[in-house]
Design an enzyme around this catalytic site. Structure first.
Site, PDB file in Angstrom:
ATOM      1  N   TYR A 188      42.404  46.058  39.507  1.00  9.06           N
ATOM      2  CA  TYR A 188      42.097  45.153  38.625  1.00  9.06           C
ATOM      3  C   TYR A 188      43.509  44.913  38.432  1.00  9.06           C
ATOM      4  O   TYR A 188      43.550  43.066  38.170  1.00  9.06           O
ATOM      5  CB  TYR A 188      41.272  45.886  37.370  1.00  9.06           C
ATOM      6  CG  TYR A 188      40.685  44.655  36.663  1.00  9.06           C
ATOM      7  CD1 TYR A 188      39.965  43.737  36.586  1.00  9.06           C
ATOM      8  CD2 TYR A 188      41.692  44.292  35.609  1.00  9.06           C
ATOM      9  CE1 TYR A 188      39.336  43.150  35.819  1.00  9.06           C
ATOM     10  CE2 TYR A 188      41.086  43.523  34.144  1.00  9.06           C
ATOM     11  CZ  TYR A 188      39.903  42.756  34.841  1.00  9.06           C
ATOM     12  OH  TYR A 188      39.993  41.774  33.814  1.00  9.06           O
ATOM     13  N   SER A 204      43.704  37.918  32.288  1.00 12.60           N
ATOM     14  CA  SER A 204      43.753  38.693  31.509  1.00 12.60           C
ATOM     15  C   SER A 204      44.584  39.513  31.112  1.00 12.60           C
ATOM     16  O   SER A 204      45.877  39.178  32.306  1.00 12.60           O
ATOM     17  CB  SER A 204      42.602  39.777  32.265  1.00 12.60           C
ATOM     18  OG  SER A 204      42.823  41.595  31.263  1.00 12.60           O
ATOM     19  N   LYS A 242      45.126  40.689  39.193  1.00 10.25           N
ATOM     20  CA  LYS A 242      44.840  40.077  38.193  1.00 10.25           C
ATOM     21  C   LYS A 242      46.457  39.515  37.870  1.00 10.25           C
ATOM     22  O   LYS A 242      46.551  38.781  37.370  1.00 10.25           O
ATOM     23  CB  LYS A 242      44.425  40.475  36.888  1.00 10.25           C
ATOM     24  CG  LYS A 242      42.799  40.727  36.838  1.00 10.25           C
ATOM     25  CD  LYS A 242      42.246  39.627  37.005  1.00 10.25           C
ATOM     26  CE  LYS A 242      40.732  39.539  36.005  1.00 10.25           C
ATOM     27  NZ  LYS A 242      40.620  38.408  36.810  1.00 10.25           N
TER      28      LYS A 242
END
Length: 275
Positions: free
Chosen positions: A158, A145, A162
């Site tokens: 997150y 991402s 990531k």
């Protein structure tokens, strides 16, 4: 004078065998459809359910139900893929999760994010890379991402995991690229998936450059299979942000904090999740 770009070593130019995890929806589903259309023999793996079964029926991809957030699930996915395909030329590690909100993110949500967004790649590489080294080729594509290069306001688990996914992919590339193993990290920004739809006020930030369809991301991945560049950026603007972050991290963080303050003046939908 720059050195000539080497020819791609990680996968044959002709269609080969491919696995897509997190295949039942969003980018994963688009990847399966694109790879099948390009002539690859494809295994689609995700949690068991009708979405995976429908994808298999529509595309002809072979379905393997598995929970990639567990060590046993990764082993089952790899074994199921190898039983159907034989050698795996390309592994698209697309499964991922956004969980939790701010410092209140629970221990369970942190553990889930770490297991699926980071350890699934580690566990898969343990099983695949030795064989790839032995035969001299293989390709691992990580769906990370832009959050893995920058950050995601409101979503620490997150963002951190990531970053971890990108860092592990970098380590794999640095360690094994001379053996014929190619590693690539796909780092999109706003993509029209469920995660984006539930992003609340963050949708404006994620979509500031463009909101891509999953199919456009799959097209970018398909194009990336023709070369060995590590970063795959469906939103090319992310490269500029990434360079700015590296060149003046203090200034970049100050800018992100100004965005955070603006978000606090327009609070996120309490039911929303950052994408």
């Amino acid at each position: 004078m720059t050195e000539p770009r080497p020819e791609s070593a990680g996968a044959p130019a002709r269609p080969g065998t491919a696995v897509v995890t997190g295949a039942a929806g969003g980018i994963g589903s688009a990847l399966v459809r694109r790879l099948v259309a390009d002539g690859h023999r494809v295994v689609a793996t995700d949690l068991p359910g009708p979405a995976l079964e429908t994808l298999s029926a529509v595309t002809g991809a072979h379905a393997v139900a598995a929970d990639l957030a567990t060590e046993d699930g990764v082993a089952a996915a790899v074994a199921g893929a190898q039983a159907y395909l034989g050698d795996v030329d390309l592994w698209c590690g697309n499964a991922g999760v956004e969980a939790g909100r701010g410092l209140e993110t629970s221990e369970g949500d942190w553990a889930l994010a770490h297991d699926l967004n980071v350890m699934a790649h580690v566990r898969t590489a343990r099983l695949l890379v030795p064989g790839w080294v032995e035969r001299g080729r293989g390709r691992y594509v990580v769906t990370a991402s832009a959050a893995g290069l920058l950050t995601m306001l409101g979503s620490p688990a997150y963002s951190v995991t990531k970053h971890g996914a990108v860092a592990f992919a970098e380590w794999l590339s640095a360690t094994y690229r001379h053996t014929g193993v190619v590693v690539q990290a796909v780092c999109p920004q706003g993509v029209a998936t469920r995660m984006y739809a539930e992003a609340g006020a963050l949708r404006d930030l994620l979509g500031r450059d463009a909101v891509l369809t999953p199919e456009q991301v799959a097209d970018a991945v398909a194009a990336a299979l023709e070369h060995d560049d590590f970063l795959v950026l469906p939103h090319p603007e992310v490269a500029t942000y990434y360079r700015g972050r590296a060149a003046d991290t203090h200034r970049w963080l100050a800018g992100m904090n100004r965005v955070q303050q603006a978000l606090e003046r327009a609070p996120l939908d309490q039911d929303g999740a950052a994408g």
